[in-house]
Design a protein around this motif. Structure first.
Motif, PDB file in Angstrom:
ATOM      1  N   VAL A 245      14.133  -4.577 -23.649  1.00 16.71           N
ATOM      2  CA  VAL A 245      13.973  -5.891 -24.273  1.00 16.71           C
ATOM      3  C   VAL A 245      15.201  -6.761 -24.000  1.00 16.71           C
ATOM      4  O   VAL A 245      15.086  -7.957 -23.728  1.00 16.71           O
ATOM      5  CB  VAL A 245      13.726  -5.743 -25.779  1.00 16.71           C
ATOM      6  CG1 VAL A 245      13.712  -7.111 -26.465  1.00 16.71           C
ATOM      7  CG2 VAL A 245      12.412  -5.020 -26.027  1.00 16.71           C
ATOM      8  N   PHE A 246      16.380  -6.158 -24.068  1.00 15.86           N
ATOM      9  CA  PHE A 246      17.594  -6.925 -23.781  1.00 15.86           C
ATOM     10  C   PHE A 246      17.560  -7.469 -22.353  1.00 15.86           C
ATOM     11  O   PHE A 246      17.917  -8.628 -22.105  1.00 15.86           O
ATOM     12  CB  PHE A 246      18.834  -6.055 -23.973  1.00 15.86           C
ATOM     13  CG  PHE A 246      20.098  -6.743 -23.532  1.00 15.86           C
ATOM     14  CD1 PHE A 246      20.729  -7.654 -24.362  1.00 15.86           C
ATOM     15  CD2 PHE A 246      20.649  -6.486 -22.284  1.00 15.86           C
ATOM     16  CE1 PHE A 246      21.889  -8.300 -23.953  1.00 15.86           C
ATOM     17  CE2 PHE A 246      21.808  -7.121 -21.874  1.00 15.86           C
ATOM     18  CZ  PHE A 246      22.428  -8.026 -22.709  1.00 15.86           C
ATOM     19  N   ALA A 247      17.162  -6.630 -21.396  1.00 18.23           N
ATOM     20  CA  ALA A 247      17.117  -7.073 -20.005  1.00 18.23           C
ATOM     21  C   ALA A 247      16.172  -8.259 -19.833  1.00 18.23           C
ATOM     22  O   ALA A 247      16.492  -9.225 -19.123  1.00 18.23           O
ATOM     23  CB  ALA A 247      16.682  -5.915 -19.103  1.00 18.23           C
ATOM     24  N   ILE A 248      15.023  -8.209 -20.479  1.00 15.18           N
ATOM     25  CA  ILE A 248      14.042  -9.292 -20.336  1.00 15.18           C
ATOM     26  C   ILE A 248      14.537 -10.574 -20.993  1.00 15.18           C
ATOM     27  O   ILE A 248      14.550 -11.645 -20.383  1.00 15.18           O
ATOM     28  CB  ILE A 248      12.694  -8.858 -20.944  1.00 15.18           C
ATOM     29  CG1 ILE A 248      12.111  -7.670 -20.154  1.00 15.18           C
ATOM     30  CG2 ILE A 248      11.713 -10.024 -20.954  1.00 15.18           C
ATOM     31  CD1 ILE A 248      10.893  -7.054 -20.791  1.00 15.18           C
ATOM     32  N   VAL A 249      14.977 -10.466 -22.244  1.00 17.88           N
ATOM     33  CA  VAL A 249      15.385 -11.659 -22.990  1.00 17.88           C
ATOM     34  C   VAL A 249      16.649 -12.261 -22.394  1.00 17.88           C
ATOM     35  O   VAL A 249      16.731 -13.470 -22.155  1.00 17.88           O
ATOM     36  CB  VAL A 249      15.602 -11.316 -24.483  1.00 17.88           C
ATOM     37  CG1 VAL A 249      16.129 -12.527 -25.238  1.00 17.88           C
ATOM     38  CG2 VAL A 249      14.298 -10.835 -25.092  1.00 17.88           C
ATOM     39  N   PHE A 250      17.636 -11.434 -22.150  1.00 21.34           N
ATOM     40  CA  PHE A 250      18.893 -11.959 -21.615  1.00 21.34           C
ATOM     41  C   PHE A 250      18.708 -12.497 -20.198  1.00 21.34           C
ATOM     42  O   PHE A 250      19.346 -13.490 -19.822  1.00 21.34           O
ATOM     43  CB  PHE A 250      19.961 -10.873 -21.616  1.00 21.34           C
ATOM     44  CG  PHE A 250      21.289 -11.347 -21.089  1.00 21.34           C
ATOM     45  CD1 PHE A 250      22.054 -12.258 -21.806  1.00 21.34           C
ATOM     46  CD2 PHE A 250      21.766 -10.901 -19.864  1.00 21.34           C
ATOM     47  CE1 PHE A 250      23.269 -12.706 -21.324  1.00 21.34           C
ATOM     48  CE2 PHE A 250      22.982 -11.339 -19.375  1.00 21.34           C
ATOM     49  CZ  PHE A 250      23.736 -12.247 -20.107  1.00 21.34           C
ATOM     50  N   GLY A 251      17.845 -11.862 -19.420  1.00 20.90           N
ATOM     51  CA  GLY A 251      17.584 -12.375 -18.078  1.00 20.90           C
ATOM     52  C   GLY A 251      17.029 -13.790 -18.107  1.00 20.90           C
ATOM     53  O   GLY A 251      17.444 -14.653 -17.324  1.00 20.90           O
ATOM     54  N   VAL A 252      16.109 -14.050 -19.016  1.00 20.19           N
ATOM     55  CA  VAL A 252      15.532 -15.400 -19.143  1.00 20.19           C
ATOM     56  C   VAL A 252      16.591 -16.392 -19.617  1.00 20.19           C
ATOM     57  O   VAL A 252      16.729 -17.495 -19.059  1.00 20.19           O
ATOM     58  CB  VAL A 252      14.333 -15.376 -20.112  1.00 20.19           C
ATOM     59  CG1 VAL A 252      13.844 -16.787 -20.394  1.00 20.19           C
ATOM     60  CG2 VAL A 252      13.205 -14.522 -19.542  1.00 20.19           C
ATOM     61  N   LEU A 253      17.354 -16.022 -20.645  1.00 21.39           N
ATOM     62  CA  LEU A 253      18.370 -16.922 -21.183  1.00 21.39           C
ATOM     63  C   LEU A 253      19.470 -17.207 -20.164  1.00 21.39           C
ATOM     64  O   LEU A 253      19.916 -18.356 -20.017  1.00 21.39           O
ATOM     65  CB  LEU A 253      18.982 -16.319 -22.449  1.00 21.39           C
ATOM     66  CG  LEU A 253      18.037 -16.127 -23.637  1.00 21.39           C
ATOM     67  CD1 LEU A 253      18.770 -15.464 -24.793  1.00 21.39           C
ATOM     68  CD2 LEU A 253      17.438 -17.458 -24.079  1.00 21.39           C
ATOM     69  N   ALA A 254      19.900 -16.174 -19.448  1.00 14.27           N
ATOM     70  CA  ALA A 254      20.947 -16.369 -18.444  1.00 14.27           C
ATOM     71  C   ALA A 254      20.445 -17.213 -17.283  1.00 14.27           C
ATOM     72  O   ALA A 254      21.178 -18.064 -16.745  1.00 14.27           O
ATOM     73  CB  ALA A 254      21.439 -15.009 -17.939  1.00 14.27           C
ATOM     74  N   GLN A 255      19.196 -16.994 -16.873  1.00 12.70           N
ATOM     75  CA  GLN A 255      18.620 -17.780 -15.782  1.00 12.70           C
ATOM     76  C   GLN A 255      18.603 -19.261 -16.141  1.00 12.70           C
ATOM     77  O   GLN A 255      18.981 -20.113 -15.328  1.00 12.70           O
ATOM     78  CB  GLN A 255      17.199 -17.292 -15.492  1.00 12.70           C
ATOM     79  CG  GLN A 255      16.511 -17.977 -14.319  1.00 12.70           C
ATOM     80  CD  GLN A 255      16.816 -17.298 -13.003  1.00 12.70           C
ATOM     81  OE1 GLN A 255      17.132 -16.119 -12.967  1.00 12.70           O
ATOM     82  NE2 GLN A 255      16.729 -18.034 -11.922  1.00 12.70           N
ATOM     83  N   ARG A 256      18.196 -19.575 -17.364  1.00 12.34           N
ATOM     84  CA  ARG A 256      18.137 -20.973 -17.787  1.00 12.34           C
ATOM     85  C   ARG A 256      19.530 -21.585 -17.874  1.00 12.34           C
ATOM     86  O   ARG A 256      19.760 -22.722 -17.437  1.00 12.34           O
ATOM     87  CB  ARG A 256      17.426 -21.077 -19.131  1.00 12.34           C
ATOM     88  CG  ARG A 256      15.940 -20.741 -19.070  1.00 12.34           C
ATOM     89  CD  ARG A 256      15.313 -20.855 -20.446  1.00 12.34           C
ATOM     90  NE  ARG A 256      13.882 -20.575 -20.417  1.00 12.34           N
ATOM     91  CZ  ARG A 256      13.092 -20.559 -21.490  1.00 12.34           C
ATOM     92  NH1 ARG A 256      13.628 -20.788 -22.691  1.00 12.34           N
ATOM     93  NH2 ARG A 256      11.810 -20.300 -21.372  1.00 12.34           N
ATOM     94  N   LEU A 257      20.478 -20.838 -18.430  1.00 11.29           N
ATOM     95  CA  LEU A 257      21.835 -21.359 -18.567  1.00 11.29           C
ATOM     96  C   LEU A 257      22.460 -21.639 -17.207  1.00 11.29           C
ATOM     97  O   LEU A 257      23.012 -22.726 -16.978  1.00 11.29           O
ATOM     98  CB  LEU A 257      22.703 -20.361 -19.340  1.00 11.29           C
ATOM     99  CG  LEU A 257      24.191 -20.706 -19.422  1.00 11.29           C
ATOM    100  CD1 LEU A 257      24.410 -21.966 -20.248  1.00 11.29           C
ATOM    101  CD2 LEU A 257      24.983 -19.544 -20.004  1.00 11.29           C
ATOM    102  N   LEU A 258      22.366 -20.685 -16.314  1.00  9.82           N
ATOM    103  CA  LEU A 258      22.998 -20.842 -15.004  1.00  9.82           C
ATOM    104  C   LEU A 258      22.299 -21.907 -14.172  1.00  9.82           C
ATOM    105  O   LEU A 258      22.955 -22.617 -13.398  1.00  9.82           O
ATOM    106  CB  LEU A 258      23.005 -19.502 -14.273  1.00  9.82           C
ATOM    107  CG  LEU A 258      23.850 -18.411 -14.951  1.00  9.82           C
ATOM    108  CD1 LEU A 258      23.694 -17.084 -14.225  1.00  9.82           C
ATOM    109  CD2 LEU A 258      25.315 -18.814 -14.979  1.00  9.82           C
ATOM    110  N   ALA A 259      20.977 -22.035 -14.330  1.00 18.72           N
ATOM    111  CA  ALA A 259      20.263 -23.087 -13.606  1.00 18.72           C
ATOM    112  C   ALA A 259      20.697 -24.457 -14.107  1.00 18.72           C
ATOM    113  O   ALA A 259      20.891 -25.399 -13.323  1.00 18.72           O
ATOM    114  CB  ALA A 259      18.760 -22.907 -13.771  1.00 18.72           C
ATOM    115  N   THR A 260      20.880 -24.585 -15.420  1.00 17.47           N
ATOM    116  CA  THR A 260      21.340 -25.857 -15.987  1.00 17.47           C
ATOM    117  C   THR A 260      22.736 -26.195 -15.514  1.00 17.47           C
ATOM    118  O   THR A 260      23.028 -27.342 -15.148  1.00 17.47           O
ATOM    119  CB  THR A 260      21.309 -25.787 -17.521  1.00 17.47           C
ATOM    120  OG1 THR A 260      19.985 -25.476 -17.955  1.00 17.47           O
ATOM    121  CG2 THR A 260      21.740 -27.110 -18.132  1.00 17.47           C
TER     122      THR A 260
END
Length: 279
Positions: A245-260
């Motif tokens: 669950v951590f991998a899925i949730v953090f992956g989405v959050l990190a992807q959005r942050l770094l893309a921004t």
């Protein structure tokens, strides 16, 4: 800019750890609590059998037999089992998830763009998988989880020390394998360097298993094997759910942050001068 990005990843890692902890708590309560209750019942039954002969001798001894019931009374628990299995369990798992989420996010910050040209989601999955293997799976293979109240209470400090020592060794050996793989990559290629580093990690871990002492008294011989197996499977399930669950949730959050952040940097960068502008 880099410091603010790491800080943002740390916050998101702790949030992802909290969410993962909620899922892990659900698994721990549904799957893990039954074998815990069973192990406590076995321990209580064993204690009752051991206390019965002593109570019988005290009752027929003729010297203060009336005090035997008072001496045999169980000490009142400071925290009841219902509280331990709900509030206590939830608090422990959530704090554990938040702490490991923060540490894993820092490891992600270091690994990003250093272990290959992977996306943030893929890097989060690799980081979570590595953390699960190094922090839990490898130490578990040497010192498997045991239910409460089934081992020798006099050696619990030694057993805890050995377990955390195995975690430390596992993490250090894993970091060493990563460094070795990176240094061998220019000469052997990424694939061969990864295989060589992985083999070195396995050999070093096997040596650590041989050197460190076993927990010979972690489980009493009369403890039911099926109940022990259920507890250990539940323990693995909790960790798998936590890190997945951590991998899925953090992956989405990190992807959005770094893309921004990437879009912001691109927008702030000066536009290239064209030939017409150069006159």
């Amino acid at each position: 800019m880099y410091a603010s990005t790491v800080r943002g990843l740390l916050v998101r890692g702790m949030l992802a750890g909290l969410i993962a902890g909620l899922f892990a708590f659900a698994v721990a309560y549904v799957v893990g609590e039954p074998p815990v209750r069973g192990s406590i019942a076995v321990e209580e039954a064993t204690a009752a059998k051991e206390a019965a002969p002593a109570a019988g001798h005290a009752g027929h001894g003729g010297h203060g037999g009336g005090d035997a019931p008072a001496a045999a009374e169980e000490e009142e628990e400071l925290v009841s089992r219902p509280v331990q299995s709900t509030v206590g369990l939830a608090t422990g798992v959530l704090v554990y998830g938040v702490a490991l989420g923060g540490i894993a996010s820092l490891a992600f910050s270091f690994a990003l763009n250093r272990v290959g040209r992977f996306s943030p989601r893929a890097t989060a999955a690799l980081t979570s998988g590595g953390a699960f293997a190094l922090v839990y799976l490898v130490p578990f293979l040497k010192y498997p989880a045991t239910p409460p109240a089934v081992g020798n209470p006099d050696t619990i400090g030694q057993r805890t020390t050995l377990f955390f020592l195995m975690i430390l060794l596992s993490v250090l050996l894993g970091v060493g394998a990563i460094i070795l793989g990176r240094r061998l990559a220019p000469r052997l290629g990424n694939w061969n360097a990864t295989l060589t580093a992985g083999a070195g990690f396995v050999v070093a871990t096997a040596l650590a298993f041989l050197v460190l002492p076993d927990n010979a008294d972690a489980v009493k011989p009369e403890f039911p094997a099926a109940l022990l197996w259920e507890f250990r499977v539940a323990s693995i399930a909790v960790q798998v759910v936590l890190w997945a669950v951590f991998a899925i949730v953090f992956g989405v959050l990190a992807q959005r942050l770094l893309a921004t952040r990437t879009d912001t940097v691109s927008a702030e960068a000066p536009a290239p001068r064209t030939a017409s502008a150069l006159g």
